[in-house]
Design an enzyme around this catalytic site. Sequence first.
Site, PDB file in Angstrom:
ATOM      1  N   SER A   1      -3.313   5.612  -4.020  1.00 21.37           N
ATOM      2  CA  SER A   1      -2.563   4.310  -3.617  1.00 21.37           C
ATOM      3  C   SER A   1      -3.549   3.460  -2.963  1.00 21.37           C
ATOM      4  CB  SER A   1      -1.249   4.846  -2.536  1.00 21.37           C
ATOM      5  OG  SER A   1      -1.934   5.400  -1.540  1.00 21.37           O
ATOM      6  N   LYS A   2      -4.721   3.638  -2.658  1.00 20.28           N
ATOM      7  CA  LYS A   2      -5.588   2.554  -2.371  1.00 20.28           C
ATOM      8  C   LYS A   2      -6.694   2.254  -3.295  1.00 20.28           C
ATOM      9  CE  LYS A   2      -4.520   3.042   2.616  1.00 20.28           C
ATOM     10  NZ  LYS A   2      -5.181   3.242   4.131  1.00 20.28           N
ATOM     11  N   ASN A   3      -6.310   2.379  -4.365  1.00 24.02           N
ATOM     12  CA  ASN A   3      -7.294   1.956  -5.472  1.00 24.02           C
ATOM     13  C   ASN A   3      -7.005   0.381  -6.126  1.00 24.02           C
ATOM     14  OD1 ASN A   3      -7.876   1.759  -8.502  1.00 24.02           O
ATOM     15  ND2 ASN A   3      -9.130   3.538  -8.050  1.00 24.02           N
TER      16      ASN A   3
END
Lengths: 337, 314
Positions: free
Chosen positions: A115-117
């Site tokens: 989810s932090k890409n």
Amino acid sequence: MSSSSSSDDELGGARIPIGQRPEWSDVRPVPQDEGPRPVVAIAYSGEFRETMDYFRAVYLAGERSPRALDLTGEAIEMNPGNYTIWHFRRLVLEALNVDLLKEREFVDHTASHNSKNYQIWHHRRWLAEKLGPEAANREHEFTRSVLALDAKNYHAWSHRQWVLQALGGWENELDYCHQLLEDDIFNNSAWNQRYFVITKSPLLGGLQAMRDSEVDYTIEAILANPQNESPWRYLRGLYKGETNLLLNDNRLTDLCLKVLKTDCSRVLALSLLLDLLCNGLQPSEELKEVVESMRHDRSEPSNANLAAVICSILEAMDPMRLNYWAWRRSNLPSEIC
Amino acid sequence: MGELEAEKHVQYILSVEKRKDDFESLLMEHLRINGAYWGLTTLDLLRKIEAVDSDEVVSWVMSCQDQDCGGFGGNVGHDAHLHYTLSAVQILLLFDRLDILDIDKVSDYVAGLQNEDGSFSGDIWGEVDTRFSYCAICCLSLLHRLDKINAEKAVDYIVSCKNLDGGFGSIPGGESHSGQIFCCVGALAITGSLHHVDRDLLGWWLCERQCKDGGLNGRPEKLADVCYSWWVLSSLTMIDRVHWIDREKLAAFILNCQDRENGGISDRPDNAVDVFHTYFGVAGLSLLEYPGLKPIDPAYALPVDVVNRIFFGK
């Protein structure tokens, strides 16, 4: 879309090396070009290397095929941060005219553990843009699910704001902010979103229409946790460019008084009071007395102006930022000194 | 707390350059050029850049250039992106080898990514973010080609990302974040537009980022992380407010994040080290004027002597 060559975690079976799959027998893998000198070479290993070697082969050949699409899926699974693979996947998707709802399932799956890409979020936006306003609620559900796990995920918030502005779905956004703040009143991202909603939502009438009720809401939040930095800043934001309104709203001085009379952290209340005084607030006798009673060093002349007294108190109370408060003290507007 | 283990950090960075076959280096493959910039700048700040063979590095960097568009990829054969292009230019400047570059070709690529509203896309796929405004403006300034973009519009876009707390986000309305603040303040500093920054308001927000453990965080209520020793400190330096934080406590926090045995710096004490945080830790200490380190320029993120060479020919 997924064939038998999908990665093993989807199927639960052993992964077949690409070199042993019949549908790839006509392709010659292309190893990473190490540049003119091999000293800075990367010695790739195992599945990752093989997948990337085949990826390079289809990429260089410009092959827009279902197997190329599957292969990008496998490569993304192994390294979702690689821009080139995503970029090529979009070219293939466009060329094959693939059902984009199926692509969304793929992105849901990939995003759930990355989810932090940046690349995934960008791909998701590309997809939502193609799907249009009908996709708005589904996108809001998706960011909601990501924020349920990490309520401060910057990518999810950016995506959510983009969807609101580009595709709509503002109806429940203020309620959603409230719900997140109920969960965690310290969540600065939710405060930021709240400001975004009250200033930008086409349904609420803008900052001026919302100011009064928002001030009450924020004061309540501050009184529950006076050490919470976010609502204090939000409160100032509600009066952006309206210094007169700020000075004439008795709710603010009442708030400062209430907090100063408690045992909680009083740094932020003193800080707001200092700003009010610097802007010309005439302090009440009660306010002066409360501040005076907080002085550590009573030896200083008590006729020193209130703003300077507040700075001295803050220097002692917040030693990490001693230089900031000392600077404030030496830069008080001449009218109030 | 102890001292900076400078020699061990040099050895750590050199060993990362040589270690190519573990999982971390595989995942780093696509941003290898960023990793090279972090590692090489750290070596230069530690006054040990001569430990690498500059010809090898320069020829590898040049092989990452996309011959068609002029931009650089993260590795050989990868797609061009503004972030990689900035790292490539910075590395060439560390070795004073801009002579090898077709400056107009690279700067045309960068300028071509400016959008109508003044913002920049990171690559041909159009993701917009103030990080890319910084990459473009920094890169063009280093190449003496800022005249190729509409700088006024670029500044207007950045200003449109300013928030009520004085900070900046990635897009208009985006939450203030120390990393984005570095990008926006850096771009404004480079274009001579710092008058758009409310220095006192932003300075207060930035110094509020110092946590009880002395480290800096990126947003309210988040944990301290060594990377913000660079993002927050460089921003405070650019707006002349670095003395508002407790510098000794910050230096102690960074030094506590060192791996004293094998070198390298981690995000917070006792975590695993990486090149990224080693750079941010050393760069932060450089801004704190730690003895023995070269000073670093807070806007260009290069050693001051390198920046002076570029702009003053010294």
